[in-house]
Motif scaffolding. Structure first.
Motif, PDB file in Angstrom:
ATOM      1  N   VAL A  32       0.730  -1.261   0.136  1.00  0.00           N
ATOM      2  CA  VAL A  32      -0.074   0.019   0.158  1.00  0.00           C
ATOM      3  C   VAL A  32       0.671   1.124  -0.069  1.00  0.00           C
ATOM      4  N   VAL A  33       2.077   1.130   0.619  1.00  0.00           N
ATOM      5  CA  VAL A  33       2.870   2.432   0.634  1.00  0.00           C
ATOM      6  C   VAL A  33       3.216   2.678  -1.029  1.00  0.00           C
ATOM      7  N   ALA A  39       1.463   9.442  -6.499  1.00  0.00           N
ATOM      8  CA  ALA A  39       1.218  11.068  -6.100  1.00  0.00           C
ATOM      9  C   ALA A  39       2.582  11.747  -5.833  1.00  0.00           C
ATOM     10  N   PHE A  40       3.695  10.683  -5.720  1.00  0.00           N
ATOM     11  CA  PHE A  40       4.934  11.256  -5.451  1.00  0.00           C
ATOM     12  C   PHE A  40       5.439  12.438  -6.352  1.00  0.00           C
ATOM     13  N   VAL A  86       9.024   5.685  -0.576  1.00  0.00           N
ATOM     14  CA  VAL A  86       7.615   5.151  -0.986  1.00  0.00           C
ATOM     15  C   VAL A  86       7.666   3.893  -1.974  1.00  0.00           C
ATOM     16  N   SER A  87       8.802   3.324  -2.179  1.00  0.00           N
ATOM     17  CA  SER A  87       9.263   2.414  -3.108  1.00  0.00           C
ATOM     18  C   SER A  87       8.300   1.060  -2.712  1.00  0.00           C
ATOM     19  N   ALA A 129      -0.868  15.687   2.137  1.00  0.00           N
ATOM     20  CA  ALA A 129      -0.873  15.617   0.495  1.00  0.00           C
ATOM     21  C   ALA A 129      -1.140  14.376   0.048  1.00  0.00           C
ATOM     22  N   PHE A 130      -0.610  13.260   0.502  1.00  0.00           N
ATOM     23  CA  PHE A 130      -0.693  11.845   0.171  1.00  0.00           C
ATOM     24  C   PHE A 130      -2.375  11.529   0.307  1.00  0.00           C
TER      25      PHE A 130
END
Ligand code: HEM
Length: 428
Positions: A32-33, A39-40, A86-87, A129-130
Motif C-alpha cells: 500500500v505504501v 502521487a510522489f 515510497v518504493s 498531500a498523500f
C-alpha cells in the motif's frame, strides 16, 4: 578493503526481518505504501523545496548548509530518498543505505534530534498531500499527536546517547592514561636503548677485534669450518653494530615532520631483518626508487618496521616473502607491506588496529599495541591505514600519506623531489 569501522553497514536479513516484525511492517504495508508512488511526482518537487527552506531557516541546521551548491545537490539526493521511501521495498539494501546516510549525518556532527525532527516535515506536509491524492484527509489531531510522539522519541533517545557517550568518555580517559604511560615507557626505553647502545657498541667492538685478530693471526691453524663460523660471528657483530649505530644516531628532535626519503628508512628496516627473522629465510623486497614524503622520519620508519616485523612474526613457515610497495594516486602516496603468511580471518580484520587487540590463537603475542600505533602515527600524518587479507593466502597492510601535507616553502622547494620526479628517476 576493510579499514577501521568501514564494514559496519551490513545488515543481516534475519535481524531486519525481526525489526520489521516488531513494527508489524508486513507485505501488505509495503504494497500500500507503493501505491503512494503515483502521487510522489506531484508532491516531491515542492516538498523538497520546503524541506530545505525549513532547514535553512533554523540556526541548528542552517550552519550545515552554507554552500548553495551543496543544497542543490542535497535536493536531488533527498528526492531520491523520498522516492525510495515510497518504493515499497524495504530490504537489506534499503536498510544499509539508511545506515550509511545515518553515519554521514553523525560524521558532520548533526545531532539526532535535528535529524529526527526533520521527519516531522515529511509527516506534516506529505501526509495531508498523500491523503488528498487518495481523496481523504488526515485528522489534524493525529498530526499534532505525531509531533509529540517525535518529541518524545527524541528526548528518550537522548538518554541512550548520553549514557553511551559517558561510557565512551570514560573509556577514552582510561585509554589516554594507558597511552601516556606507554609513551613515557617508550621515551625511557629510547633513553635506555641509547645507554645500552653505548655499552653494546663497546663490547661488540672488542668482540669484533678479537675475532679479526684470531682469524688474521691463526688463519693457518684454524680448521676451515671453524673459520667460517668465526667469520659468521664477525658478520653478525657487524649487522648488530649497524643497528646500534642507527639507534645512537637518532636525533633528539625525533617527532618533527620534515621531508624524508623512504629508501634510507627502509634500509634501516632491512638491517633489522636479521633480528626479526631469527634465522628464517625471509626475503624482503622494497621499491627500487626512493619516495620523498613529508613525515617524521623516525615515526615513519617505525610504521614500516612494525608492519614488516608483524609480517615476520606471524609467518607460519620457514621461508617467506615480504614486499614493500608504493603507489601514487591523485592526492596520496599509498605504501603497502605484503606478505605470504597465514592471512587474517575476516572477522578480525576490523579489530586488529584497535588498542590492546590480541589474537589468542596466535603463538606470537605482543602487547597488542603495534598496529594501533601504526594507525595512530599514520593518522597523525593525515593518512589512513587498512588491511586486505585472505586466510591462507597472505595479507596486504596499506597506509596512505597525503601528497600535499604541507606546501614546501620557497627555500625548500628547490630541493624537493616530487613524486613525479621520483618516477622519472625510476624510469631513467
Ligand atoms: C528526514 C531527515 C533527513 C533525511 C532523510 C536526510 C537525507 C539525506 C541524504 C539521503 C543525504 C545524502 C547522502 C549521500 O550522499 O548518499 C544527506 C546528506 C546530508 N544531509 Fe541530510 N537528511 C535529513 C536531515 C538532515 C538535516 C536536519 C540536516 C541539517 C542541515 C541535514 C544535512 C545534510 C548534509 C550537510 C548532508 C551532506 C553530508 C555530506 O555529504 O557529508 N540532513 N541527507
Amino acid at each position: 578493503m576493510n579499514s577501521s569501522g568501514s564494514d559496519d553497514f551490513k545488515i543481516d536479513d534475519t535481524v531486519l526481518a525481526e525489526r520489521k516484525s516488531f513494527l508489524n511492517l508486513v507485505e501488505k504495508d509495503e504494497r500500500v505504501v507503493a501505491e503512494l508512488r503515483t502521487a510522489f511526482d506531484r508532491i516531491a518537487p515542492q516538498f523538497i523545496e520546503n524541506f530545505y527552506q525549513h532547514l535553512l531557516a533554523h540556526p541548528a541546521s542552517a550552519g550545515y548548509l552554507q554552500d548553495p551548491k551543496l543544497v542543490e545537490h542535497l535536493k536531488q539526493l533527498q528526492t531520491q530518498y523520498f522516492e525510495e521511501l515510497v518504493s515499497g521495498q524495504y530490504d537489506a539494501e534499503y536498510a544499509e543505505k539508511r545506515l550509511r546516510v545515518g553515519r554521514m549525518h553523525q560524521q558532520i556532527g548533526l545531532e539526532p534530534r535535528w535529524y529526527l525532527g526533520a521527519y516531522n516535515l515529511y509527516i506534516q506536509e506529505c501526509f495531508p498531500a498523500f491523503a488528498a491524492s487518495l481523496a481523504s484527509e488526515v485528522p489534524p489531531q493525529l498530526l499534532s499527536l505525531l509531533k509529540v510522539i517525535l518529541l518524545d522519541i527524541g528526548l528518550t533517545l537522548e538518554t541512550y546517547f548520553a549514557a553511551s557517550t559517558e561510557h565512551l568518555r570514560q573509556h577514552n580517559k582510561e585509554l589516554e592514561q594507558a597511552l601516556h604511560m606507554y609513551f613515557q615507557t617508550e621515551v625511557k626505553a629510547r633513553q635506555y636503548a641509547k645507554l645500552a647502545g653505548h655499552e653494546i657498541r663497546g663490547s661488540l667492538n672488542a668482540i669484533s677485534n678479537v675475532l679479526e685478530e684470531v682469524v688474521d693471526d691463526f688463519a693457518g691453524d684454524i680448521p676451515v669450518e671453524a673459520r667460517d663460523s668465526l667469520q659468521g660471528a664477525y658478520d653478525r657483530c657487524s649487522q648488530v653494530m649497524h643497528v646500534v649505530e642507527t639507534i645512537l644516531a637518532e636525533p633528539e628532535d625525533a617527532g618533527t615532520p620534515q621531508w624524508a626519503e623512504t629508501d634510507g628508512l627502509l634500509e634501516e628496516v632491512r638491517d633489522r631483518m636479521a633480528i626479526y627473522g631469527e634465522g628464517r629465510d625471509i626475503e624482503l623486497t622494497t621499491p627500487h626508487y626512493s619516495v620523498r614524503v613529508w613525515a617524521d622520519p623516525i615515526s615513519l620508519r617505525e610504521v614500516f618496521a612494525n608492519l614488516v616485523s608483524n609480517a615476520v612474526h606471524h609467518l607460519d613457515k620457514p621461508k617467506g616473502q615480504i614486499r614493500v610497495e608504493h603507489q601514487l594516486s591523485a592526492s596520496t602516496h599509498i605504501f603497502s607491506v605484503v606478505d605470504d603468511g597465514p592471512g587474517i580471518p575476516r572477522d578480525q580484520q576490523s579489530l586488529i588496529f584497535q588498542p590492546f587487540y590480541r589474537n589468542e590463537a596466535q603463538p606470537h603475542r605482543g602487547k597488542g599495541l603495534g598496529l594501533y600505533f601504526v594507525r595512530r602515527i599514520v593518522e597523525q600524518h593525515g593518512g589512513q591505514v587498512w588491511v586486505e587479507s585472505v586466510t591462507g593466502a597472505g595479507s596486504r597492510f596499506s597506509f596512505s600519506l597525503p601528497l600535499n601535507r604541507l606546501e614546501p616553502s620557497v627555500a625548500d622547494s628547490k630541493s624537493v623531489t616530487t613524486p613525479e620526479a621520483n618516477h622519472r628517476a625510476e624510469a631513467s
